[in-house]
Write a protein that holds these residues in place. Structure first.
Motif, mmCIF file in Angstrom:
data_model
loop_
_atom_site.group_PDB
_atom_site.id
_atom_site.type_symbol
_atom_site.label_atom_id
_atom_site.label_comp_id
_atom_site.label_asym_id
_atom_site.label_seq_id
_atom_site.Cartn_x
_atom_site.Cartn_y
_atom_site.Cartn_z
ATOM 1 N N GLN A 22 56.470 30.610 31.168
ATOM 2 C CA GLN A 22 57.342 30.989 32.265
ATOM 3 C C GLN A 22 56.751 32.200 32.960
ATOM 4 O OE1 GLN A 22 61.045 31.819 30.266
ATOM 5 N NE2 GLN A 22 61.954 29.980 31.142
ATOM 6 N N THR A 23 57.038 32.311 34.246
ATOM 7 C CA THR A 23 56.670 33.512 34.966
ATOM 8 C C THR A 23 57.903 34.387 34.995
ATOM 9 O OG1 THR A 23 55.124 32.265 36.309
ATOM 10 C CG2 THR A 23 55.806 34.404 37.146
ATOM 11 N N ILE A 24 57.699 35.625 34.721
ATOM 12 C CA ILE A 24 58.820 36.562 34.601
ATOM 13 C C ILE A 24 58.565 37.740 35.500
ATOM 14 C CG2 ILE A 24 58.966 38.395 32.869
ATOM 15 C CD1 ILE A 24 60.990 36.299 31.720
ATOM 16 N N ASP A 25 59.600 38.288 36.081
ATOM 17 C CA ASP A 25 59.499 39.505 36.875
ATOM 18 C C ASP A 25 59.683 40.674 35.920
ATOM 19 O OD1 ASP A 25 59.723 41.671 38.563
ATOM 20 O OD2 ASP A 25 61.295 40.800 39.817
ATOM 21 N N CYS A 26 58.608 41.401 35.676
ATOM 22 C CA CYS A 26 58.650 42.502 34.713
ATOM 23 C C CYS A 26 59.541 43.647 35.183
ATOM 24 C CB CYS A 26 57.246 42.998 34.410
ATOM 25 S SG CYS A 26 56.251 41.796 33.494
ATOM 26 N N GLN A 27 59.904 43.657 36.454
ATOM 27 C CA GLN A 27 60.805 44.684 36.971
ATOM 28 C C GLN A 27 62.267 44.324 36.725
ATOM 29 O OE1 GLN A 27 59.427 47.553 38.113
ATOM 30 N NE2 GLN A 27 57.551 46.522 37.469
ATOM 31 N N LYS A 28 62.520 43.069 36.327
ATOM 32 C CA LYS A 28 63.889 42.609 36.069
ATOM 33 C C LYS A 28 63.958 41.986 34.686
ATOM 34 C CE LYS A 28 64.787 41.641 40.914
ATOM 35 N NZ LYS A 28 65.071 40.600 41.897
ATOM 36 N N PRO A 29 64.213 42.805 33.660
ATOM 37 C CA PRO A 29 64.279 42.250 32.305
ATOM 38 C C PRO A 29 65.440 41.271 32.167
ATOM 39 C CG PRO A 29 64.709 44.629 32.298
ATOM 40 C CD PRO A 29 64.430 44.240 33.706
ATOM 41 N N MET A 157 58.990 44.866 17.238
ATOM 42 C CA MET A 157 58.500 44.240 18.472
ATOM 43 C C MET A 157 57.369 43.271 18.147
ATOM 44 S SD MET A 157 58.790 44.093 21.801
ATOM 45 C CE MET A 157 59.568 45.605 22.319
ATOM 46 N N GLU A 158 56.426 43.704 17.308
ATOM 47 C CA GLU A 158 55.314 42.833 16.911
ATOM 48 C C GLU A 158 55.817 41.610 16.147
ATOM 49 O OE1 GLU A 158 51.987 42.803 17.652
ATOM 50 O OE2 GLU A 158 52.654 44.341 19.058
ATOM 51 N N TYR A 159 56.758 41.827 15.254
ATOM 52 C CA TYR A 159 57.320 40.704 14.499
ATOM 53 C C TYR A 159 57.997 39.720 15.451
ATOM 54 C CZ TYR A 159 60.354 37.983 11.487
ATOM 55 O OH TYR A 159 61.006 36.941 10.881
ATOM 56 N N PHE A 160 58.754 40.227 16.411
ATOM 57 C CA PHE A 160 59.425 39.367 17.386
ATOM 58 C C PHE A 160 58.385 38.555 18.173
ATOM 59 C CE2 PHE A 160 61.350 38.512 21.539
ATOM 60 C CZ PHE A 160 62.544 37.933 21.162
ATOM 61 N N LYS A 161 57.311 39.204 18.601
ATOM 62 C CA LYS A 161 56.278 38.509 19.377
ATOM 63 C C LYS A 161 55.550 37.460 18.539
ATOM 64 C CE LYS A 161 53.620 41.737 21.060
ATOM 65 N NZ LYS A 161 52.915 42.837 21.723
ATOM 66 N N ASN A 162 55.449 37.682 17.226
ATOM 67 C CA ASN A 162 54.701 36.786 16.338
ATOM 68 C C ASN A 162 55.602 36.143 15.294
ATOM 69 O OD1 ASN A 162 51.946 37.409 17.372
ATOM 70 N ND2 ASN A 162 52.590 39.461 16.802
ATOM 71 N N LYS A 178 61.243 36.372 24.718
ATOM 72 C CA LYS A 178 59.885 36.417 24.165
ATOM 73 C C LYS A 178 58.841 36.439 25.279
ATOM 74 C CE LYS A 178 57.061 34.515 20.502
ATOM 75 N NZ LYS A 178 57.054 33.582 19.380
ATOM 76 N N THR A 179 59.069 35.676 26.323
ATOM 77 C CA THR A 179 58.150 35.673 27.455
ATOM 78 C C THR A 179 58.095 37.058 28.088
ATOM 79 O OG1 THR A 179 58.581 33.331 27.859
ATOM 80 C CG2 THR A 179 57.589 34.584 29.662
ATOM 81 N N PHE A 180 59.270 37.670 28.263
ATOM 82 C CA PHE A 180 59.313 39.020 28.833
ATOM 83 C C PHE A 180 58.543 40.000 27.949
ATOM 84 C CE2 PHE A 180 61.186 43.244 29.230
ATOM 85 C CZ PHE A 180 61.020 43.469 30.586
ATOM 86 N N VAL A 181 58.796 39.943 26.659
ATOM 87 C CA VAL A 181 58.141 40.866 25.725
ATOM 88 C C VAL A 181 56.629 40.659 25.734
ATOM 89 C CG1 VAL A 181 57.845 41.375 23.261
ATOM 90 C CG2 VAL A 181 60.130 41.274 24.246
ATOM 91 N N THR A 182 56.172 39.421 25.686
ATOM 92 C CA THR A 182 54.726 39.172 25.607
ATOM 93 C C THR A 182 54.027 39.452 26.929
ATOM 94 O OG1 THR A 182 55.068 36.813 25.996
ATOM 95 C CG2 THR A 182 54.860 37.521 23.708
ATOM 96 N N GLN A 183 54.716 39.253 28.061
ATOM 97 C CA GLN A 183 54.072 39.466 29.357
ATOM 98 C C GLN A 183 54.239 40.875 29.891
ATOM 99 O OE1 GLN A 183 55.336 36.554 32.243
ATOM 100 N NE2 GLN A 183 54.553 34.842 31.050
ATOM 101 N N CYS A 184 55.324 41.543 29.538
ATOM 102 C CA CYS A 184 55.663 42.791 30.227
ATOM 103 C C CYS A 184 55.600 44.045 29.373
ATOM 104 C CB CYS A 184 57.077 42.687 30.821
ATOM 105 S SG CYS A 184 57.273 41.301 31.966
ATOM 106 N N ILE A 185 55.749 43.926 28.070
ATOM 107 C CA ILE A 185 55.726 45.111 27.224
ATOM 108 C C ILE A 185 54.287 45.354 26.807
ATOM 109 C CG2 ILE A 185 56.576 46.188 25.111
ATOM 110 C CD1 ILE A 185 58.769 45.613 27.190
ATOM 111 N N VAL A 186 53.740 46.452 27.281
ATOM 112 C CA VAL A 186 52.340 46.773 27.010
ATOM 113 C C VAL A 186 52.260 47.679 25.787
ATOM 114 C CG1 VAL A 186 50.261 47.834 27.941
ATOM 115 C CG2 VAL A 186 51.800 46.591 29.451
ATOM 116 N N GLN A 187 51.461 47.288 24.831
ATOM 117 C CA GLN A 187 51.186 48.104 23.646
ATOM 118 C C GLN A 187 49.711 48.481 23.697
ATOM 119 O OE1 GLN A 187 53.210 49.052 21.072
ATOM 120 N NE2 GLN A 187 54.999 48.040 21.913
ATOM 121 N N ASN A 188 49.420 49.704 23.340
ATOM 122 C CA ASN A 188 48.016 50.111 23.238
ATOM 123 C C ASN A 188 47.456 49.540 21.945
ATOM 124 O OD1 ASN A 188 48.259 51.636 25.569
ATOM 125 N ND2 ASN A 188 48.916 53.437 24.433
ATOM 126 N N ASN A 189 46.308 48.948 22.001
ATOM 127 C CA ASN A 189 45.681 48.376 20.815
ATOM 128 C C ASN A 189 44.520 49.206 20.369
ATOM 129 O OD1 ASN A 189 47.482 46.203 20.793
ATOM 130 N ND2 ASN A 189 46.236 45.087 22.260
#
Length: 189
Positions: A22-29, A157-162, A178-189
């Motif tokens: 899905q395409t999600i608007d990261c400005q609108k959770p 958050m990681e558990y939710f994504k995986n 899940k789409t919002f979290v995987t596309q919009c929540i940025v984690q530093n790796n």
């Protein structure tokens, strides 16, 4: 009164942000939902409940129905990781103990153990980096170190994504979250 699960969700929101193909608007959770409704976690834990009682407690015999303060949530996370012996030092985790503890608690669910262990492993250095940034911009020492709250927020958050497929609830709301979290929540790796 807030349960330990609600406070962990608050911690997750306070130090992270919550909420295929899905395409999600990261400005609108999407509308907020309890992540455990989509991805079953380990369930109630005696340590988390005891820490909730100890940290949140009751005021003059009255239940506190409002949201916890950031200090309360941070101290709860610290109590949980310290009491469970998941935290080795102020800024490091005992990853071997985490794996052994989860394996003992969930001997028939290696996928859950692996997902949670991987989440804690990924989140330890992330929490150390984020804690350093927090301390750089706010040198005032809080009542409890945010390290544990950052670790728990990141790990959930990681558990939710995986989330292992056998623990995932397939619903439009969960897929959107899940789409919002995987596309919009940025984690530093």
């Amino acid at each position: 009164m807030w349960s330990s699960k609600n406070i962990v969700v608050f911690v997750l929101l306070g130090y992270g942000s919550i909420a295929y193909g899905q395409t999600i608007d990261c400005q609108k959770p999407p509308p907020l939902l309890d992540p455990a409704l989509c991805c079953r976690d380990g369930g109630r834990d005696q340590i988390a409940e005891k820490c909730t009682e100890k940290v949140v407690g009751t005021a003059n015999g009255q239940q506190n129905n409002g949201p916890p303060t950031l200090d309360t949530a941070t101290c709860l996370a610290d109590c949980i990781l310290t009491t469970s012996q998941y935290k080795r030092e102020p800024k490091s985790l005992n990853l071997e103990h985490i794996r052994n503890d989860l394996t003992a608690k969930f001997p028939n669910d290696t996928l859950y153990v692996e997902a949670m262990t991987a989440a804690f492993t990924k989140c330890e250095p992330e929490a150390q980096r984020r804690l350093a940034a927090v301390q750089q911009f706010n040198p005032k020492q809080p009542k409890c170190s945010p390290f544990s709250a950052i670790v728990l927020g990141c790990a959930y958050m990681e558990y939710f994504k995986n989330c292992p497929s056998h623990r995932w609830t397939q619903s439009p709301q969960c897929v959107m979250a899940k789409t919002f979290v995987t596309q919009c929540i940025v984690q530093n790796n």
